[in-house]
Design a protein around this motif. Structure first.
Motif, PDB file in Angstrom:
ATOM      1  N   ARG A 110       0.817  -1.211   0.000  1.00  0.00           N
ATOM      2  CA  ARG A 110       0.000   0.000   0.000  1.00  0.00           C
ATOM      3  C   ARG A 110       0.855   1.269   0.000  1.00  0.00           C
ATOM      4  N   SER A 111       2.088   1.156   0.452  1.00  0.00           N
ATOM      5  CA  SER A 111       2.948   2.337   0.569  1.00  0.00           C
ATOM      6  C   SER A 111       3.677   2.667  -0.731  1.00  0.00           C
ATOM      7  N   CYS A 112       3.473   1.864  -1.780  1.00  0.00           N
ATOM      8  CA  CYS A 112       4.269   1.995  -3.010  1.00  0.00           C
ATOM      9  C   CYS A 112       3.425   2.397  -4.211  1.00  0.00           C
ATOM     10  N   ARG A 113       4.119   2.970  -5.191  1.00  0.00           N
ATOM     11  CA  ARG A 113       3.598   3.075  -6.546  1.00  0.00           C
ATOM     12  C   ARG A 113       4.154   1.874  -7.312  1.00  0.00           C
ATOM     13  N   HIS A 114       3.302   1.196  -8.044  1.00  0.00           N
ATOM     14  CA  HIS A 114       3.700  -0.072  -8.647  1.00  0.00           C
ATOM     15  C   HIS A 114       3.827   0.040 -10.158  1.00  0.00           C
ATOM     16  N   ALA A 115       4.755  -0.738 -10.696  1.00  0.00           N
ATOM     17  CA  ALA A 115       4.909  -0.859 -12.144  1.00  0.00           C
ATOM     18  C   ALA A 115       5.321  -2.292 -12.451  1.00  0.00           C
ATOM     19  N   PHE A 116       5.032  -2.724 -13.671  1.00  0.00           N
ATOM     20  CA  PHE A 116       5.275  -4.108 -14.060  1.00  0.00           C
ATOM     21  C   PHE A 116       6.091  -4.144 -15.345  1.00  0.00           C
ATOM     22  N   LEU A 117       7.214  -4.838 -15.260  1.00  0.00           N
ATOM     23  CA  LEU A 117       8.120  -5.003 -16.393  1.00  0.00           C
ATOM     24  C   LEU A 117       7.910  -6.403 -16.960  1.00  0.00           C
ATOM     25  N   ALA A 143       3.009 -16.400 -13.596  1.00  0.00           N
ATOM     26  CA  ALA A 143       1.724 -16.522 -12.899  1.00  0.00           C
ATOM     27  C   ALA A 143       1.678 -15.593 -11.693  1.00  0.00           C
ATOM     28  N   GLU A 144       2.790 -15.500 -10.974  1.00  0.00           N
ATOM     29  CA  GLU A 144       2.853 -14.616  -9.815  1.00  0.00           C
ATOM     30  C   GLU A 144       2.741 -13.151 -10.237  1.00  0.00           C
ATOM     31  N   GLN A 145       3.307 -12.815 -11.383  1.00  0.00           N
ATOM     32  CA  GLN A 145       3.198 -11.442 -11.868  1.00  0.00           C
ATOM     33  C   GLN A 145       1.746 -11.083 -12.159  1.00  0.00           C
ATOM     34  N   ASP A 146       1.017 -12.014 -12.736  1.00  0.00           N
ATOM     35  CA  ASP A 146      -0.403 -11.787 -13.003  1.00  0.00           C
ATOM     36  C   ASP A 146      -1.169 -11.560 -11.703  1.00  0.00           C
ATOM     37  N   GLU A 147      -0.881 -12.376 -10.688  1.00  0.00           N
ATOM     38  CA  GLU A 147      -1.561 -12.232  -9.398  1.00  0.00           C
ATOM     39  C   GLU A 147      -1.218 -10.899  -8.743  1.00  0.00           C
ATOM     40  N   LEU A 148       0.047 -10.521  -8.782  1.00  0.00           N
ATOM     41  CA  LEU A 148       0.472  -9.270  -8.156  1.00  0.00           C
ATOM     42  C   LEU A 148      -0.071  -8.052  -8.896  1.00  0.00           C
ATOM     43  N   PHE A 149      -0.239  -8.171 -10.194  1.00  0.00           N
ATOM     44  CA  PHE A 149      -0.856  -7.091 -10.960  1.00  0.00           C
ATOM     45  C   PHE A 149      -2.272  -6.838 -10.458  1.00  0.00           C
ATOM     46  N   ARG A 150      -2.999  -7.906 -10.201  1.00  0.00           N
ATOM     47  CA  ARG A 150      -4.362  -7.752  -9.693  1.00  0.00           C
ATOM     48  C   ARG A 150      -4.360  -7.188  -8.270  1.00  0.00           C
ATOM     49  N   VAL A 151      -3.409  -7.633  -7.443  1.00  0.00           N
ATOM     50  CA  VAL A 151      -3.305  -7.101  -6.081  1.00  0.00           C
ATOM     51  C   VAL A 151      -2.993  -5.606  -6.116  1.00  0.00           C
ATOM     52  N   ALA A 152      -2.013  -5.213  -6.926  1.00  0.00           N
ATOM     53  CA  ALA A 152      -1.628  -3.802  -7.006  1.00  0.00           C
ATOM     54  C   ALA A 152      -2.770  -2.948  -7.539  1.00  0.00           C
ATOM     55  N   THR A 153      -3.502  -3.465  -8.512  1.00  0.00           N
ATOM     56  CA  THR A 153      -4.641  -2.730  -9.063  1.00  0.00           C
ATOM     57  C   THR A 153      -5.692  -2.485  -7.985  1.00  0.00           C
ATOM     58  N   GLU A 154      -5.955  -3.509  -7.185  1.00  0.00           N
ATOM     59  CA  GLU A 154      -6.950  -3.373  -6.120  1.00  0.00           C
ATOM     60  C   GLU A 154      -6.473  -2.415  -5.036  1.00  0.00           C
ATOM     61  N   LEU A 155      -5.219  -2.532  -4.638  1.00  0.00           N
ATOM     62  CA  LEU A 155      -4.696  -1.687  -3.570  1.00  0.00           C
ATOM     63  C   LEU A 155      -4.653  -0.217  -3.974  1.00  0.00           C
ATOM     64  N   CYS A 156      -4.304   0.034  -5.232  1.00  0.00           N
ATOM     65  CA  CYS A 156      -4.104   1.413  -5.692  1.00  0.00           C
ATOM     66  C   CYS A 156      -5.354   2.020  -6.320  1.00  0.00           C
ATOM     67  N   GLY A 157      -6.334   1.184  -6.626  1.00  0.00           N
ATOM     68  CA  GLY A 157      -7.557   1.696  -7.228  1.00  0.00           C
ATOM     69  C   GLY A 157      -7.407   2.098  -8.678  1.00  0.00           C
ATOM     70  N   GLN A 158      -6.319   1.683  -9.313  1.00  0.00           N
ATOM     71  CA  GLN A 158      -6.113   1.971 -10.730  1.00  0.00           C
ATOM     72  C   GLN A 158      -5.134   0.961 -11.309  1.00  0.00           C
ATOM     73  N   ILE A 159      -5.148   0.842 -12.631  1.00  0.00           N
ATOM     74  CA  ILE A 159      -4.251  -0.107 -13.290  1.00  0.00           C
ATOM     75  C   ILE A 159      -2.832   0.450 -13.272  1.00  0.00           C
ATOM     76  N   PRO A 160      -1.879  -0.286 -12.731  1.00  0.00           N
ATOM     77  CA  PRO A 160      -0.501   0.210 -12.696  1.00  0.00           C
ATOM     78  C   PRO A 160       0.139   0.147 -14.077  1.00  0.00           C
ATOM     79  N   PRO A 161       1.162   0.961 -14.312  1.00  0.00           N
ATOM     80  CA  PRO A 161       1.823   0.938 -15.618  1.00  0.00           C
ATOM     81  C   PRO A 161       2.537  -0.386 -15.874  1.00  0.00           C
ATOM     82  N   VAL A 162       2.476  -0.807 -17.124  1.00  0.00           N
ATOM     83  CA  VAL A 162       3.155  -2.010 -17.602  1.00  0.00           C
ATOM     84  C   VAL A 162       4.093  -1.583 -18.717  1.00  0.00           C
TER      85      VAL A 162
END
Length: 254
Positions: A110-117, A143-162
């Motif tokens: 929750r304390s971070c801004r997230h991005a996915f490479l 598979a873990e990246q897909d799961e974490l993308f969904r977690v980050a999206t939920e935590l931040c309330g928006q789709i993180p950059p990829v």
């Protein structure tokens, strides 16, 4: 799943960037780009030792890594939600998605801004197999990246950059500008080139994995997409490709 709730202190102005990728994904080159900024400190794969401790997996340099790095994931999470050691404005955290097993909590995110490479699995597998034979889907973290993308999206309330590694290599300046814009930080031209050689920030595993990045001074154009000849690698590619394509639908463009 374990839980914990480290959170930044009131008035904290640190910008924490959690960059999520699997191995062999030019993730260390991306870390170099951020570390070369004058306003940024980096942390290389914070949960590596904790992952080794919890899973007991046989991995290159296991003993050296566990001896050199914090293996208590709760202590790692607390540091991730805090300020970087030297007080820089930006705290860049290079994370491996496959390290985020169920035993490691997610609340610190929750304390971070997230991005996915992301990177095409054929490229990842060819590179990985040169360093460790017989990679599986769990080794490369798709598979873990897909799961974490969904977690980050939920935590931040928006789709993180990829950001796709091929796009980054083809046009580093345009893609880094796009990434910085999405993360709401200024682009720095210092991100485009860096001195060759190791860094104090490199993890203990650098001796096994980082020979190419130690020779690098910037991003190089992508090579043609490899065709996998090994049956085992092709099977893993077939498993990983839909996961890659799913995240690629959200990727930044120039």
């Amino acid at each position: 799943m374990a839980s914990e709730s480290p959170s930044p202190a009131a008035g904290d102005e640190t910008i924490r960037i959690a960059m999520w990728s699997g191995p062999r994904n030019i993730s260390t080159a991306m870390m170099r780009a951020f570390e070369n900024r004058p306003d940024t400190e980096v942390w290389d794969e914070p949960f590596y030792a904790a992952w080794l401790k919890v899973t007991g997996i046989d991995h290159p340099m296991r003993e050296e890594i566990c001896a050199a790095h914090e293996a208590d994931w709760r202590k790692v999470a607390e540091r991730l939600a805090g300020a970087p050691p030297f007080g820089s404005r930006i705290f860049y955290q290079k994370h491996m998605t496959h390290h985020m097993i169920a035993e490691i909590g997610r609340d610190w995110m929750r304390s971070c801004r997230h991005a996915f490479l992301i990177r095409h699995p054929a490229r990842v597998l060819v590179s990985y197999a040169r360093k460790r034979a017989g990679p599986s889907l769990s080794d490369i973290g798709f598979a873990e990246q897909d799961e974490l993308f969904r977690v980050a999206t939920e935590l931040c309330g928006q789709i993180p950059p990829v950001i796709d590694a091929d796009d980054l290599l083809a046009d580093p300046q345009a893609m880094l500008r796009a990434l910085c814009g999405a993360l709401k930080i200024d682009f720095s031209p210092a991100m485009l080139a860096w001195p060759a050689g190791p860094r104090d920030s490199d993890g203990a595993w650098a001796a096994h994995w980082y020979d190419a990045v130690h020779r690098s001074t910037g991003f190089q154009p992508p090579a043609p997409l490899p065709v996998l000849e090994d049956d085992g690698l092709r099977e893993v590619e077939a498993e990983a490709l839909p996961l890659y394509e799913q995240l690629a639908r959200h990727k930044l463009t120039r």
